[in-house]
Enzyme design. Structure first.
Site, PDB file in Angstrom:
ATOM      1  N   GLU A 134       0.854  -1.187   0.000  1.00 30.33           N
ATOM      2  CA  GLU A 134       0.000   0.000   0.000  1.00 30.33           C
ATOM      3  C   GLU A 134       0.897   1.246   0.000  1.00 30.33           C
ATOM      4  O   GLU A 134       1.835   1.315   0.800  1.00 30.33           O
ATOM      5  CB  GLU A 134      -0.915   0.031   1.226  1.00 30.33           C
ATOM      6  CG  GLU A 134      -1.920   1.166   1.128  1.00 30.33           C
ATOM      7  CD  GLU A 134      -2.922   1.192   2.288  1.00 30.33           C
ATOM      8  OE1 GLU A 134      -2.841   0.327   3.181  1.00 30.33           O
ATOM      9  OE2 GLU A 134      -3.770   2.089   2.278  1.00 30.33           O
ATOM     10  N   GLU A 311      -5.341  -2.764  12.694  1.00 31.23           N
ATOM     11  CA  GLU A 311      -5.048  -3.609  11.524  1.00 31.23           C
ATOM     12  C   GLU A 311      -6.037  -4.773  11.453  1.00 31.23           C
ATOM     13  O   GLU A 311      -6.502  -5.136  10.374  1.00 31.23           O
ATOM     14  CB  GLU A 311      -3.616  -4.136  11.563  1.00 31.23           C
ATOM     15  CG  GLU A 311      -2.544  -3.058  11.669  1.00 31.23           C
ATOM     16  CD  GLU A 311      -2.687  -1.920  10.691  1.00 31.23           C
ATOM     17  OE1 GLU A 311      -3.172  -2.140   9.565  1.00 31.23           O
ATOM     18  OE2 GLU A 311      -2.324  -0.775  11.056  1.00 31.23           O
TER      19      GLU A 311
HETATM   20  N1  B3K Z   1      -3.024   0.918   5.673  1.00 31.35           N
HETATM   21  C1  B3K Z   1      -1.686   1.086   6.196  1.00 31.35           C
HETATM   22  C2  B3K Z   1      -1.040   2.310   5.679  1.00 31.35           C
HETATM   23  C3  B3K Z   1       0.157   2.069   4.893  1.00 31.35           C
HETATM   24  C4  B3K Z   1       0.855   3.356   4.576  1.00 31.35           C
HETATM   25  C5  B3K Z   1       1.242   3.437   3.173  1.00 31.35           C
HETATM   26  N2  B3K Z   1       1.993   4.622   2.861  1.00 31.35           N
HETATM   27  C6  B3K Z   1      -1.681   1.128   7.686  1.00 31.35           C
HETATM   28  C7  B3K Z   1      -2.967   1.453   8.313  1.00 31.35           C
HETATM   29  O1  B3K Z   1      -3.471   2.542   8.251  1.00 31.35           O
HETATM   30  O2  B3K Z   1      -3.537   0.573   8.873  1.00 31.35           O
HETATM   31 ZN    ZN Z   2      -5.394   1.857   8.697  1.00 30.13          ZN
END
Ligand code: B3K
Ligand code: ZN
Length: 875
Positions: A134, A311
């Site tokens: 991501e 997460e």
């Molecule tokens: N979704 C990831 C974010 C990653 C960052 C990319 N630059 C972590 C989070 O927000 O859960």
């Molecule tokens: Zn997140």
């Protein structure tokens, strides 16, 4: 008059690839299935990707298949099993025309993980291989339509040396494994849930697992594992407990159940972000996994619990329902932050959690909203999406959805989220889809409310209160400030939880929810024979700045009596803000300075003496507003004055309440270590007492801090004591710092604290310390945690960063230029502190601006840094 068609493009857009929300088009091709085969090696991993592509019936109808790449070279391309030469590169992308409706495209590439210092894509960390995809890292591994609305079922095979990579992990379920020739082995994984490429993950390395099991409410047995380096498995208990608690909580509170038979987490020392929610294989920065009392503070424990939950919650809010495009990022991030905040509130003290969340919002998001990088929670345009993982998208995004919970109430909001998950399961959705589901499910009209998604800037609400006869008239006026690209704003929907207190009884007659929708609105309240004390935006029900007419007496009253804990905290903060802003702006006479200090001192003494308060909450009430938040309230601010005035007040409070701070320190020092709220509250206050004693009586503070340090059986006490010592110019400082370094040598996360404490210290020569630390053997520019530990702590230390000669600005600009070629994503995070130049007094503003201009003239900037610097100069 300007002829708009002749308007030259804004400088930020010259030569830059600008992506606009309004330009969204569905993909021409979908990829229902992908098979990846990795021949693993640290410096040359061969990747064969086999994409089953299908023409998208809802697509624009061309035949061109564009596969994004970044720095990739195609070794070979085949279509439907036959070598295929009719393709070309368009920049970094591989483009080919396909005649039919469905084909198989096979492409071979080779990547060098050990040369990947950007830590995006497939990279090496301490001998292991791992991924971060991501937002757009997958294109650094394989050619693919790397956009979140292309969802595929993944089959992953990997093979490599068994000695180097004994553990081979990917998303979903393991389906086969075996031994190969010459000490190699292989494994195959299959993820049944279609997912976008940003959720792909692979890990290969020498890791050990801590294991547990969770049984879902419908009886699915889920094997849980947290993979870490050998030796670290003793520090995974808290993360595992947090994971199990989150899985249960999401079932109980949102009705969301886990959907695979295993859930793996891997902790990695080199990681750009905090963690990543890859399907079934979360990858974490070690700092959000590893904890034991000796090496992790209470704050670290809380952060681990929150991030593990965040997460995990993404499994539904992010993975099962993902984002259509990156403009919708807040769809998953804002909602998931709200969910992790609610979870943490349920696990510990809800009022304290709310105060902490608002403090973060004010420290990180309010400055964003009032600066050159301001953007709505759903941005309209970007050059580099990595720059939009912001406090606005995350934390303000959470506040916006929290307002929906205030408007709907818990039960109706839950009906809305149930409908959202039911309607969009398996889809790539938009913020609009979310809002509509809440409207339909909760029975709300969010028509005007949608402006929260469109307009940037923190709304200001001016409050005035009049009393005539027995009626109170409350007039509320809202303004949303102009932000870059948005000069004119429309009124927002602002839900304000409000109560009117009777001064004599100290009570109110019930809280009301006032919903402000107009630029100006009047609310009347009968039945008040005397002017009441107004408590407004209780619980911080809306993310706005209230300009209230509260007098010092009102604020002292609320700080002592408000039955809403947040409002009580807010009154205390406001009391100090009013005083310090007046002091910095030179509006205080010696009498009003004394009167202001006496009021604050009296309120604080009352808080220290209030036996009905728990210590965790007391610890919040005695914290002074931060320098950044204070600076936000003042135009053309001199940060040096803010620092000096705040320190002077702290010193005065330390002196005036010295016996109380000493008694508090003694009382709290007697509480034995445990994770109970009582013991945690005692630890918080113990260090707070030292913070106040330090400027008032440095020798006494140093004596107590040394005793606290030497006697510490946990990191909270040890770090707190060392923080205070690090700010003092006394011999105890050096001895304690040396002891800390020797005691924790080799523990990367604790050595990070050693760097941070010095870079963030109140010591008058902090900047010299930072320069020396940059040359320390333990400093490494390639590890993001270490870089942040030293330089982010420094940039967040106003006394040092804003040194009047501009040396602090130069230090950060030098860092950006040095780090950018290594890791542009992390380098760009250091631009915003310099970008606040417009808020600062002219001399410093010129110095900050000059550093931005120096960066801008550098020849080969990353897209990340270039975008942030250009916007900061223009905005
Ligand atoms: N979704 C990831 C974010 C990653 C960052 C990319 N630059 C972590 C989070 O927000 O859960
Ligand atoms: Zn997140």
């Amino acid at each position: 008059m300007n002829d708009l068609s002749n308007t030259p493009p804004a400088p930020a857009e010259v030569g830059a690839q600008v992506v606009r929300r309004k330009d969204y088009r569905p993909p021409e091709w979908l990829v229902p299935e992908i098979a990846l085969d990795f021949a693993l090696s640290l410096n040359a991993t061969k990747v064969v990707s086999e994409l089953k592509v299908a023409r998208n019936p809802a697509g624009p109808g061309g035949s061109t298949l564009r596969l994004n790449g970044e720095g990739l070279t195609a070794g070979s391309v085949a279509v439907d099993g036959q070598p295929h030469n009719d393709w070309h590169m368009d920049g970094d992308d591989l483009v080919l025309d396909l005649p039919g409706d469905a084909h198989t495209v096979t492409i071979e590439t080779t990547v060098d993980p050990s040369a990947n210092t950007q830590l995006s894509g497939l990279y090496a960390s301490g001998g292991m291989l791992c991924t971060q995809c991501e937002a757009e890292g997958f294109r650094r591994i394989a050619f693919f339509p790397d956009r979140p609305d292309v969802l595929s079922v993944y089959r992953v095979r990997m093979s490599g040396e068994k000695a180097a990579f004994p553990v081979l992990l990917s998303n979903g379920n393991p389906i086969a494994s075996g031994e190969g020739a010459d000490g190699t082995h292989w494994a195959e994984w299959h993820d049944p849930w279609p997912k976008p490429s940003y959720l792909f993950a692979l890990v290969a390395g020498d890791l050990v697992a801590s294991r547990d099991v969770f049984t879902t409410r419908s009886g699915r047995k889920v094997d849980l594992a947290i993979y870490v380096r050998a030796g670290d498995e003793t520090r995974t208990d808290h993360a595992m407990r947090s994971l199990i608690a989150s899985m249960k909580w999401d079932e109980d509170v949102y009705g969301r159940e886990y959907d695979l038979d295993l859930f793996n987490i891997v902790a990695v020392a080199d990681f750009n972000a905090g963690a990543m929610e890859n399907k079934g294989l979360n990858i974490f920065n070690t700092r959000y996994i590893l904890a034991d009392p000796e090496t992790a503070t209470d704050g670290d424990y809380d952060a681990i619990e929150g991030v593990v939950a965040h997460e995990y919650f993404h499994n539904w809010s992010g993975n099962r329902v993902t984002c259509r495009d990156w403009f919708q990022l807040s769809l998953k991030e804002g909602f998931t932050v709200l969910r992790d905040q609610q979870f943490s509130a349920d696990r510990g003290s809800a009022p304290v959690k709310r105060i902490e969340d608002v403090r973060v919002l004010r420290a990180a998001q309010f400055p964003e909203d009032s600066g050159p990088l301001a953007h709505p929670i759903r941005p309209d345009v970007y050059q580099e999406i990595s720059n939009f993982y912001t406090a606005t998208v995350y934390n303000k995004g959470a506040e916006v959805i929290r307002m929906m919970t205030v408007l709907a109430g818990t039960e109706r909001f839950r009906k809305g989220t149930d409908l959202y998950f039911e309607r969009h399961d398996g889809e790539a959705a938009t913020c609009e889809d979310f809002v509509r589901a809440i409207e339909d499910g909760a029975g709300l009209d969010l028509g005007q409310f949608r402006r929260w998604y469109e307009q940037a800037g923190t709304p200001k609400v001016d409050v005035s209160l009049a009393h005539a006869g027995d009626t109170i008239t409350l007039t509320l006026r809202q303004t949303v400030p102009a932000t870059p690209g948005q000069p004119d704003k429309q009124p927002m929907v602002i839900p304000l939880r409000t109560a009117l207190f009777d001064r004599t009884t100290g009570r109110h007659g019930g809280e009301q929810l006032l919903v402000l929708t107009e630029a100006e609105q009047v609310f009347t309240f009968p039945g008040h024979t005397a002017p009441p004390v107004l408590s407004i935006n209780r619980g911080f029900s809306a993310p706005v700045a209230i300009q209230s007419p509260a007098t010092t007496e009102d604020l002292v009253f609320l700080a002592a009596h408000d039955d809403d804990p947040f409002a009580r905290y807010e009154a205390m903060q406001q009391l100090v803000v009013q005083h310090l802003v007046a002091a910095v702006e030179g509006r205080l006479t010696s009498e009003s300075r004394s009167a202001g200090r006496e009021a604050i001192g009296g309120a604080m003494a009352a808080i220290l003496a209030d036996t009905a308060l728990d210590d965790l909450m007391r610890g919040e009430l005695v914290i002074l507003p931060g320098e950044g938040y204070l600076a936000e309230q003042i135009a053309n601010v001199d940060p040096g004055k803010v620092h000096d005035e705040r320190e002077a007040l702290k010193s005065w409070l330390g002196t005036t309440l010295k016996p109380q701070w000493q008694a508090l320190h003694d009382r709290c020092a007697a509480v034995p270590y445990s994770l109970s709220a009582e013991a945690r509250g005692a630890r918080k206050l113990k260090t707070q007492a030292l913070v106040y004693l330090a400027p008032a009586d440095p020798a006494e503070a140093a004596r107590r801090a040394k005793a606290q340090y030497d006697g510490a059986d946990n990191m909270t006490d040890r770090q707190g004591a060392l923080m205070v010592l690090a700010g003092l110019d006394l011999p105890e400082r050096e001895a304690a710092l040396a002891d800390f370094h020797a005691r924790f040598a080799g523990n990367m996360l604790v050595i990070d604290k050693w760097f941070s404490l010095q870079a963030g210290s109140l010591h008058p020569r902090a900047i010299e310390h930072v320069k020396a630390l940059a040359g320390h053997a333990d400093f490494t520019i390639t590890n993001p945690n270490r870089v942040r530990a030293l330089y982010m702590a420094f940039a967040a230390n106003p006394g040092a960063f804003h040194k009047a000669d501009g040396e602090g600005y130069r230090l950060i600009a030098d860092l950006i230029l040095r780090l950018d070629p290594i890791n542009g994503n992390v380098a760009a995070r250091f631009v915003p502190p310099l970008g606040r130049w417009r808020k600062v007094e002219p001399k410093r503003a010129a110095l900050m601006r000059a550093e931005l201009e120096r960066i801008a003239t550098a020849p080969a900037l990353s897209r990340d840094v270039r975008e942030q610097v250009t916007r900061s100069l223009e905005g």
